[in-house]
Design a protein around this motif. Structure first.
Motif, PDB file in Angstrom:
ATOM      1  N   GLN A   8     -24.636 -14.319  -8.565  1.00  0.00           N
ATOM      2  CA  GLN A   8     -23.207 -14.595  -8.485  1.00  0.00           C
ATOM      3  C   GLN A   8     -22.855 -16.039  -8.805  1.00  0.00           C
ATOM      4  OE1 GLN A   8     -25.257 -14.111  -5.964  1.00  0.00           O
ATOM      5  NE2 GLN A   8     -24.870 -15.571  -4.317  1.00  0.00           N
ATOM      6  N   SER A   9     -23.844 -16.878  -9.116  1.00  0.00           N
ATOM      7  CA  SER A   9     -23.608 -18.327  -9.188  1.00  0.00           C
ATOM      8  C   SER A   9     -23.625 -18.916 -10.590  1.00  0.00           C
ATOM      9  CB  SER A   9     -24.647 -19.047  -8.314  1.00  0.00           C
ATOM     10  OG  SER A   9     -24.523 -18.660  -6.967  1.00  0.00           O
ATOM     11  N   LEU A  10     -23.352 -18.116 -11.602  1.00  0.00           N
ATOM     12  CA  LEU A  10     -23.355 -18.626 -12.975  1.00  0.00           C
ATOM     13  C   LEU A  10     -22.019 -19.305 -13.278  1.00  0.00           C
ATOM     14  CD1 LEU A  10     -25.287 -15.702 -14.621  1.00  0.00           C
ATOM     15  CD2 LEU A  10     -25.968 -18.103 -14.671  1.00  0.00           C
ATOM     16  N   GLU A  11     -21.856 -20.493 -12.736  1.00  0.00           N
ATOM     17  CA  GLU A  11     -20.597 -21.225 -12.753  1.00  0.00           C
ATOM     18  C   GLU A  11     -20.711 -22.486 -13.599  1.00  0.00           C
ATOM     19  OE1 GLU A  11     -17.433 -22.919  -9.409  1.00  0.00           O
ATOM     20  OE2 GLU A  11     -19.472 -22.344  -8.841  1.00  0.00           O
ATOM     21  N   ALA A  12     -19.705 -22.714 -14.428  1.00  0.00           N
ATOM     22  CA  ALA A  12     -19.682 -23.891 -15.304  1.00  0.00           C
ATOM     23  C   ALA A  12     -18.209 -24.207 -15.613  1.00  0.00           C
ATOM     24  CB  ALA A  12     -20.461 -23.620 -16.591  1.00  0.00           C
ATOM     25  N   PRO A  13     -17.932 -25.351 -16.246  1.00  0.00           N
ATOM     26  CA  PRO A  13     -16.538 -25.677 -16.573  1.00  0.00           C
ATOM     27  C   PRO A  13     -15.890 -24.595 -17.424  1.00  0.00           C
ATOM     28  CG  PRO A  13     -17.902 -27.621 -16.790  1.00  0.00           C
ATOM     29  CD  PRO A  13     -18.848 -26.477 -16.545  1.00  0.00           C
ATOM     30  N   LYS A  14     -14.600 -24.363 -17.186  1.00  0.00           N
ATOM     31  CA  LYS A  14     -13.892 -23.329 -17.938  1.00  0.00           C
ATOM     32  C   LYS A  14     -13.326 -23.913 -19.238  1.00  0.00           C
ATOM     33  CE  LYS A  14      -9.653 -23.811 -15.151  1.00  0.00           C
ATOM     34  NZ  LYS A  14      -8.792 -23.125 -14.157  1.00  0.00           N
ATOM     35  N   GLY A  15     -12.620 -23.066 -19.999  1.00  0.00           N
ATOM     36  CA  GLY A  15     -12.035 -23.504 -21.254  1.00  0.00           C
ATOM     37  C   GLY A  15     -12.702 -22.921 -22.473  1.00  0.00           C
ATOM     38  N   PHE A  16     -13.608 -21.931 -22.272  1.00  0.00           N
ATOM     39  CA  PHE A  16     -14.326 -21.331 -23.401  1.00  0.00           C
ATOM     40  C   PHE A  16     -13.327 -20.633 -24.339  1.00  0.00           C
ATOM     41  CE2 PHE A  16     -16.984 -18.324 -25.637  1.00  0.00           C
ATOM     42  CZ  PHE A  16     -18.153 -19.048 -25.835  1.00  0.00           C
ATOM     43  N   PRO A  17     -13.526 -20.759 -25.673  1.00  0.00           N
ATOM     44  CA  PRO A  17     -14.669 -21.351 -26.373  1.00  0.00           C
ATOM     45  C   PRO A  17     -14.539 -22.837 -26.706  1.00  0.00           C
ATOM     46  CG  PRO A  17     -13.320 -20.151 -27.923  1.00  0.00           C
ATOM     47  CD  PRO A  17     -12.680 -19.952 -26.585  1.00  0.00           C
ATOM     48  N   ALA A  18     -13.340 -23.413 -26.517  1.00  0.00           N
ATOM     49  CA  ALA A  18     -13.165 -24.823 -26.867  1.00  0.00           C
ATOM     50  C   ALA A  18     -13.993 -25.727 -25.962  1.00  0.00           C
ATOM     51  CB  ALA A  18     -11.685 -25.204 -26.773  1.00  0.00           C
ATOM     52  N   ALA A  19     -14.166 -25.311 -24.709  1.00  0.00           N
ATOM     53  CA  ALA A  19     -14.947 -26.080 -23.744  1.00  0.00           C
ATOM     54  C   ALA A  19     -15.940 -25.126 -23.092  1.00  0.00           C
ATOM     55  CB  ALA A  19     -14.027 -26.741 -22.727  1.00  0.00           C
ATOM     56  N   GLY A  20     -16.456 -25.522 -21.930  1.00  0.00           N
ATOM     57  CA  GLY A  20     -17.420 -24.668 -21.255  1.00  0.00           C
ATOM     58  C   GLY A  20     -18.849 -25.028 -21.595  1.00  0.00           C
ATOM     59  N   PRO A  21     -19.806 -24.119 -21.331  1.00  0.00           N
ATOM     60  CA  PRO A  21     -21.226 -24.416 -21.549  1.00  0.00           C
ATOM     61  C   PRO A  21     -21.520 -24.771 -23.002  1.00  0.00           C
ATOM     62  CG  PRO A  21     -20.945 -22.376 -20.316  1.00  0.00           C
ATOM     63  CD  PRO A  21     -19.597 -22.761 -20.808  1.00  0.00           C
ATOM     64  N   ALA A  22     -22.485 -25.665 -23.191  1.00  0.00           N
ATOM     65  CA  ALA A  22     -22.899 -26.053 -24.534  1.00  0.00           C
ATOM     66  C   ALA A  22     -23.598 -24.896 -25.232  1.00  0.00           C
ATOM     67  CB  ALA A  22     -23.824 -27.261 -24.458  1.00  0.00           C
TER      68      ALA A  22
END
Length: 347
Positions: free
Chosen positions: A67-81
């Motif tokens: 349940q902990s796959l958390e990262a900054p939002k904003g995909f696809p412009a932002a978020g995980p690399a």
């Protein structure tokens, strides 16, 4: 001079204390944002939940907290690399290992499919959005934005509301063949974070399963109380296989289960309900409804006064203590229910 020296020391200590308190506040604030909501895609089973269930192997720490796959939002412009999308920016690096054979796959076909999230800590939600790999993607290369069709094939706005413990909605899955990845993103409304789940799916050779399971039959009810009712039914059949069952109260779907029984909770006393069940398969085909069974819940149990250590009770008096009901056998004062022979536990 001594006074000046003391004042400087006092000021330095004060500034240091304020600085430490500020750092602590910022750390707690960041933690509260990070830990405020958690959840995962349960159906079709995500890569993480297949790790927890043991279907996927050598997954690392994700088996303890899918349940902990958390990262900054904003995909696809932002978020995980790129290359760290599956692991939510590298939090669980094993999930970024990518090849055509690395992960177990869920069979799927194009068309309307139900996607179910489960939440271990729900939170105000902005939206859910879904992406799929391009028809010519390379499953033996890291998952990057170039590998994905960056126009979401499905978006569900949630307008800042909190979802229930489980939330299902329907999406129109595009036509694909063979192995592909669906990226499911849950945007939290009032933090800077989102949750990223990848789902490994297999479309096979592109042929569609258009045959729905048979309708469940023999729906029965038992153990009816003022707030609960236990449902059970006979298994359905399907040309490929039944994936589970939807439970309905009237026209509202209240649960998704994979056994052929379910206990409904949270009902209202002395109220009528009409329950039914539908079967569904992995391709998203849904059966006709089962027989409808009508249930009237029992009356609410009598409410008794809370036990008081300063009240005199005599034989036959009934009280409530720690959520349980007790009847006095004889005169008593200050004797704790459950710990003294004078009290008899009653239903």
């Amino acid at each position: 001079m001594t006074l000046i020296h003391f004042s400087r020391q006092f000021m330095l200590r004060t500034l240091l204390t304020i600085g430490l308190l500020l750092l602590l506040f910022l750390a707690l604030s960041a933690f509260s944002q990070k830990a405020s909501a958690h959840g995962y895609v349960d159906s079709p089973a995500s890569r993480a939940i297949q790790c927890k269930s043991g279907v996927n192997k050598d997954c690392g720490q994700i088996v303890y907290e899918p349940q902990s796959l958390e990262a900054p939002k904003g995909f696809p412009a932002a978020g995980p690399a790129d290359g760290k999308i599956a692991s939510a920016a590298g939090a669980f690096p094993k999930l970024d290992e990518q090849s055509s054979t690395r992960w177990s796959k869920v069979s799927i076909t194009p068309g309307t499919k139900t996607i179910t999230w489960k939440f271990t800590a729900n939170h105000a939600t902005s939206k859910f959005h879904y992406y799929i790999t391009k028809p010519d993607w390379d499953p033996n290369k890291p998952l990057t934005r170039d590998q994905l069709d960056l126009t979401p094939f499905c978006t569900h706005e949630y307008e800042g509301n909190k979802p229930p413990a489980a939330l299902s909605h329907d999406c129109e899955v595009p036509v694909r063949t063979g192995y592909h990845i669906i990226l499911a993103v849950w945007d939290v409304a009032d933090t800077a974070n989102a949750f990223y789940n990848v789902i490994d799916v297999d479309f096979g050779n592109g042929e569609s399963d258009n045959e729905a399971p048979s309708a469940p039959n023999g729906l029965t009810v038992s153990n009816i109380s003022s707030t609960t009712a236990a449902l059970a039914w006979n298994a359905s059949s399907d040309n490929v296989g039944v994936a589970g069952y939807y439970v309905y109260s009237g026209n509202s779907r209240i649960a998704t289960v994979t056994d052929t029984e379910y206990t409904v909770n949270g009902l209202t006393a002395e109220t009528s309900y009409a329950f039914s069940v539908r079967a569904f398969d992995a391709a998203g085909n849904v059966s006709a409804p089962s027989n409808v069974i009508t249930v009237t819940t029992a009356a609410a149990p009598a409410a008794y006064p809370e036990w008081s250590s300063s009240t005199v009770y005599v034989g036959g008096n009934i009280i409530t203590y720690n959520g349980l009901n007790y009847e006095a056998k004889w005169w008593t004062l200050g004797e704790i229910p459950g710990k003294a022979d004078v009290w008899k536990l009653i239903p």
